[in-house]
Design a protein around this motif. Sequence first.
Motif, short mmCIF file in Angstrom:
data_model
loop_
_atom_site.label_atom_id
_atom_site.label_comp_id
_atom_site.label_asym_id
_atom_site.label_seq_id
_atom_site.Cartn_x
_atom_site.Cartn_y
_atom_site.Cartn_z
N GLN A 192 0.83 -1.19 0.00
CA GLN A 192 0.00 0.00 0.00
C GLN A 192 0.87 1.25 0.00
OE1 GLN A 192 -3.19 0.39 -0.26
NE2 GLN A 192 -3.75 2.36 0.62
N ASP A 195 -1.57 7.52 -2.78
CA ASP A 195 -1.82 8.06 -4.10
C ASP A 195 -2.84 9.18 -3.96
OD1 ASP A 195 -2.27 8.65 -6.74
OD2 ASP A 195 -2.74 6.60 -7.36
N LEU A 199 -9.31 7.67 -7.43
CA LEU A 199 -9.43 6.31 -7.95
C LEU A 199 -10.60 6.26 -8.95
CD1 LEU A 199 -9.06 4.21 -4.68
CD2 LEU A 199 -7.28 4.84 -6.30
N ASP A 200 -10.41 5.52 -10.03
CA ASP A 200 -11.52 5.38 -10.97
C ASP A 200 -12.47 4.29 -10.46
OD1 ASP A 200 -10.48 2.83 -11.68
OD2 ASP A 200 -9.29 3.69 -13.31
N ALA A 202 -13.22 1.26 -11.42
CA ALA A 202 -12.67 -0.09 -11.30
C ALA A 202 -11.75 -0.20 -10.08
CB ALA A 202 -11.91 -0.47 -12.57
N GLU A 203 -10.95 0.84 -9.84
CA GLU A 203 -10.04 0.83 -8.69
C GLU A 203 -10.82 0.90 -7.37
OE1 GLU A 203 -6.09 3.03 -10.57
OE2 GLU A 203 -7.81 4.25 -9.95
N ALA A 206 -12.20 -2.56 -6.77
CA ALA A 206 -11.15 -3.50 -6.37
C ALA A 206 -10.74 -3.26 -4.92
CB ALA A 206 -9.95 -3.36 -7.31
N PHE A 207 -10.60 -2.00 -4.53
CA PHE A 207 -10.18 -1.72 -3.16
C PHE A 207 -11.27 -2.12 -2.17
CE2 PHE A 207 -9.37 0.87 0.61
CZ PHE A 207 -8.03 0.63 0.80
N ASN A 210 -11.01 -5.75 -1.64
CA ASN A 210 -9.87 -6.08 -0.80
C ASN A 210 -10.18 -5.83 0.67
OD1 ASN A 210 -8.24 -6.89 -2.91
ND2 ASN A 210 -7.23 -4.91 -3.15
N GLN A 243 -10.20 5.86 0.08
CA GLN A 243 -9.94 4.60 0.76
C GLN A 243 -10.39 4.64 2.22
OE1 GLN A 243 -5.75 4.46 -0.22
NE2 GLN A 243 -6.10 3.00 -1.89
#
Length: 342
Positions: A192, A195, A199-200, A202-203, A206-207, A210, A243
């Motif tokens: 990690q 950033d 985030l787009d 898809a990101e 995905a996060f 996770n 996030q």
Amino acid sequence: MTVIHTSESLHASSNGHSHPHDHIPLHSGHQLKSKAQSVAFAQDTFTHLTLYTGNTIATGTTGLLNTTLKKSNQELVSAVEDTLVYSLNSAQIDGGHIAVADQRSLGPLEDDRSKYDITGEFNKKACRKIELTEADQHKLIQNSAKLFFLSPAGASSPLSVDQLDLALQNLGFVLDSSDIVVDHFILAIPNQSFDENELDEAELEAFTDNVQQLYLPVWRRLSELRKSGRIGRLGVAEFSRQQLEILKTVAVSNDAAVPEINQVNLHDCCVLPKDLIEYSKVEGIELLTHGDSTNILPKATLASLLQPHLPTASDSTLAPNFVLKYSALLSGRGLITRKGYI
């Protein structure tokens, strides 16, 4: 704690079964029962290794830093190397588990904890030295810990609750307290990095996956420890605003604690994004900076450290599971008295 697992063939016991967690828990006041052996054991094969570095405040390994490398990574490397050089002869061995510890780093935080210098006015009189009760002494000692879960790039296994419990158990062993309270606990998830860019879709998806599948079991356990008083404030490292929002949403829906601290490495971000600052203010999240390396103990680095001392343990099948970085602050004096790595 750095716990090393070897290949399945080395895990196998005499009856052919694999026991990846068959190592001796080091409770407060409980040493491994086997007799310490000399470096003749260096050619033996070990399935697990636990290493407790010395107190870097006292050993001076912090002063040996190479400024061309990231500070925490080099401090850890220096501390591990120092411990292997000076403490391997007193290593404790039980079966396939070896524990190496700088004995000077073990034990209570202070020998003379009954007396502290308290600054500030008292009934408009000059400051004075007072004796504190046992309960008051603990209030002046702030323990902080940061747990780095380590995994190969691309690994997709959930973070291990067992390893979390083991790390805290061994922190209690180091500080000679079976019910150690960690005032500030930071969870550093593998791979990690901060950033500041949005985030787009898809990101974000995905996060979220996770967090729900890989991080939530450990976060639930940390939340339990937070609720029971074993952890004071709970935080994460290198999280963006989005996030943090995802973690909070997942945590609330699972009756878990929300993050209270977010550590950001300013090597990755010179100026904190305004949206992160504003979100943290609204949510009561403390933003802290740090200089820790994202990959604090690469597999190749560990192998090179072990090779001169435990050549059989530096086999390419070995991999570090986690590193626990800890420190103890005597807040009455603003003094760090203990700092080390497990």
